[in-house]
Design an enzyme around this catalytic site. Structure first.
Site, PDB file in Angstrom:
ATOM      1  N   LYS A  80       5.775  -6.580  -4.066  1.00 53.19           N
ATOM      2  CA  LYS A  80       5.815  -5.747  -2.872  1.00 53.19           C
ATOM      3  C   LYS A  80       4.456  -5.771  -2.172  1.00 53.19           C
ATOM      4  O   LYS A  80       3.414  -5.920  -2.805  1.00 53.19           O
ATOM      5  CB  LYS A  80       6.183  -4.297  -3.241  1.00 53.19           C
ATOM      6  CG  LYS A  80       7.588  -4.158  -3.824  1.00 53.19           C
ATOM      7  CD  LYS A  80       8.652  -4.385  -2.767  1.00 53.19           C
ATOM      8  CE  LYS A  80      10.045  -4.254  -3.337  1.00 53.19           C
ATOM      9  NZ  LYS A  80      10.507  -5.412  -4.094  1.00 53.19           N
ATOM     10  N   ASP A  81       4.495  -5.601  -0.858  1.00 54.40           N
ATOM     11  CA  ASP A  81       3.307  -5.674  -0.012  1.00 54.40           C
ATOM     12  C   ASP A  81       2.242  -4.677  -0.466  1.00 54.40           C
ATOM     13  O   ASP A  81       2.528  -3.509  -0.702  1.00 54.40           O
ATOM     14  CB  ASP A  81       3.710  -5.398   1.440  1.00 54.40           C
ATOM     15  CG  ASP A  81       2.619  -5.757   2.424  1.00 54.40           C
ATOM     16  OD1 ASP A  81       1.608  -5.024   2.479  1.00 54.40           O
ATOM     17  OD2 ASP A  81       2.772  -6.750   3.154  1.00 54.40           O
ATOM     18  N   LYS A  82       1.008  -5.150  -0.560  1.00 56.38           N
ATOM     19  CA  LYS A  82      -0.099  -4.299  -1.007  1.00 56.38           C
ATOM     20  C   LYS A  82      -0.423  -3.204  -0.002  1.00 56.38           C
ATOM     21  O   LYS A  82      -0.759  -2.075  -0.382  1.00 56.38           O
ATOM     22  CB  LYS A  82      -1.345  -5.160  -1.262  1.00 56.38           C
ATOM     23  CG  LYS A  82      -2.574  -4.372  -1.687  1.00 56.38           C
ATOM     24  CD  LYS A  82      -3.724  -5.288  -2.075  1.00 56.38           C
ATOM     25  CE  LYS A  82      -4.927  -4.491  -2.562  1.00 56.38           C
ATOM     26  NZ  LYS A  82      -6.003  -5.365  -3.086  1.00 56.38           N
ATOM     27  N   ASN A  83      -0.336  -3.518   1.275  1.00 57.80           N
ATOM     28  CA  ASN A  83      -0.782  -2.574   2.301  1.00 57.80           C
ATOM     29  C   ASN A  83       0.269  -1.541   2.663  1.00 57.80           C
ATOM     30  O   ASN A  83      -0.048  -0.497   3.233  1.00 57.80           O
ATOM     31  CB  ASN A  83      -1.197  -3.342   3.555  1.00 57.80           C
ATOM     32  CG  ASN A  83      -2.355  -4.287   3.289  1.00 57.80           C
ATOM     33  OD1 ASN A  83      -3.328  -3.909   2.642  1.00 57.80           O
ATOM     34  ND2 ASN A  83      -2.253  -5.517   3.765  1.00 57.80           N
TER      35      ASN A  83
END
Length: 381
Positions: A80-83
């Site tokens: 999943k996207d870090k940001n």
């Protein structure tokens, strides 16, 4: 083949739409939808975790540090996207479950929160998800651009969108695919076998994106050019097609044309089959019942036939099919956005969007199609 990034074609023909999108926990949320219901019985604890400012691998390291569990014992369905603000499911041996509540504050200090606890008989493995629900907030959007965005979304809901791989596959310096090719050519290798496999998959992703963009180019020429101009285009590309066959392609209502020899798949999952009756398969494509599949080249990859194969050959590489550990596969050329809702907040000049995509599809592909700015193979916004 030139490995520098080239602009990827869009599906629709609107002018670029100007707005600001920030991939942050406030403006971008991702919620994982599991592949199956958890039984509440079994030797594996299943936790739903909310995180922000952390990659999935960083999250797993925190669980290992706090609970004493080995990373190899942890299971997860995808990265999943870090940001973004994300939720996903993680499995761990049942014996560690009592430690979860005791360490609530430790998790919160690391931007993690346990939302639920369940149990199941098996460990979660990569790919064990149906898809993801997304929320995106676009800022600095004028009323005119909001109107244009809604029009584009109507097209996307009706016809779907290109299933491009997103920028995450290609890395900060846009060179993951180049490193992957070096590994295949025995010019580079890392001790971490998972890293080697990921970099090779980045090279496969680059070829897939390039093939998809080429197919979009051909579809646009079939739709927008005269029969004579279309025949001349195919002749210049050394692709054989009869005028009657080209007429039939022009009559397909979908913007992405089904070609003779395409590998098809029942949507959203099912068996592969060859596109033999193009009119019939195009109608099924319009109804979202079946979708053409693009190539992820490898040792056991299923190749297209006839005209589709002639186009695909440019994006095949024997070094992939000769590599013992790179099996290859097919991937949907096209995906359909589901449960899409949108809202324009005029006072804040903001546009909010919620939608669902099947596993393996990227929200950045939808963003690319809306925004329509000229970009590269791994567009960043």
């Amino acid at each position: 083949m030139n490995l520098n990034f080239m602009p990827l074609l869009h599906a629709y023909n609107h002018a670029s739409i100007d707005f600001h999108f920030n991939s942050s926990a406030r403006d971008f949320c991702v919620h994982e939808v599991p592949l199956y219901e958890f039984s509440n019985k079994g030797e594996h604890a299943i936790i739903q975790v909310r995180k922000s400012g952390l990659s999935t691998l960083e999250m797993l390291q925190i669980f290992s540090q706090i609970l004493g569990v080995k990373i190899a014992e942890l299971g997860y369905a995808g990265l999943k996207d870090k940001n973004a603000l994300t939720t996903q499911f993680v499995s761990l041996p049942k014996k560690y479950a009592p430690l979860l509540e005791k360490n609530t504050s430790n998790f919160q200090e690391r931007n993690l929160k346990i939302l639920s606890l369940n149990y199941h008989h098996n460990k979660i493995k990569l790919g064990h998800l149906k898809g993801n629900r997304f929320f995106m907030r676009f800022k600095k959007m004028t009323p005119l651009n909001a109107h244009k965005t809604k029009q584009v979304l109507e097209q996307i809901v009706q016809f779907g969108m290109p299933n491009y791989f997103g920028s995450q596959r290609f890395g900060k310096f846009n060179d993951n695919h180049k490193e992957g090719l070096k590994i295949l050519q025995n010019e580079a290798k890392f001790k971490n076998q998972k890293l080697n496999a990921f970099l090779i998959s980045s090279y496969q992703s680059y070829l897939f994106n390039s093939l998809l963009s080429k197919r979009l180019e051909i579809s646009k020429i079939i739709s927008d050019f005269s029969l004579k101009e279309g025949l001349e285009f195919f002749k210049q590309k050394n692709l054989n097609i009869h005028s009657n066959a080209l007429k039939a392609l022009k009559n397909q209502d979908h913007p992405f044309k089904i070609l003779e020899g395409d590998v098809m798949c029942h949507y959203p999952y099912g068996k592969f089959f060859d596109a033999l009756e193009l009119e019939k398969e195009s109608e099924r494509f319009l109804k979202k019942e079946a979708v053409p599949m693009g190539l992820l080249d490898g040792k056991k990859a299923l190749y297209a036939k006839n005209l589709s194969l002639e186009i695909e050959k440019e994006f095949q590489n024997h070094i992939l099919s000769d590599h013992a550990k790179t099996l290859g596969s097919r991937r949907f050329f096209w995906v359909f956005v589901e449960n899409l809702t949108s809202k324009y907040i005029k006072e804040k000049v903001q546009f909010e969007l919620e939608f669902y995509l099947p596993k393996g599809s990227y929200a950045s592909a939808l963003l690319k199609e809306i925004k329509h700015q000229k970009g590269e193979n791994n567009d960043e916004f």
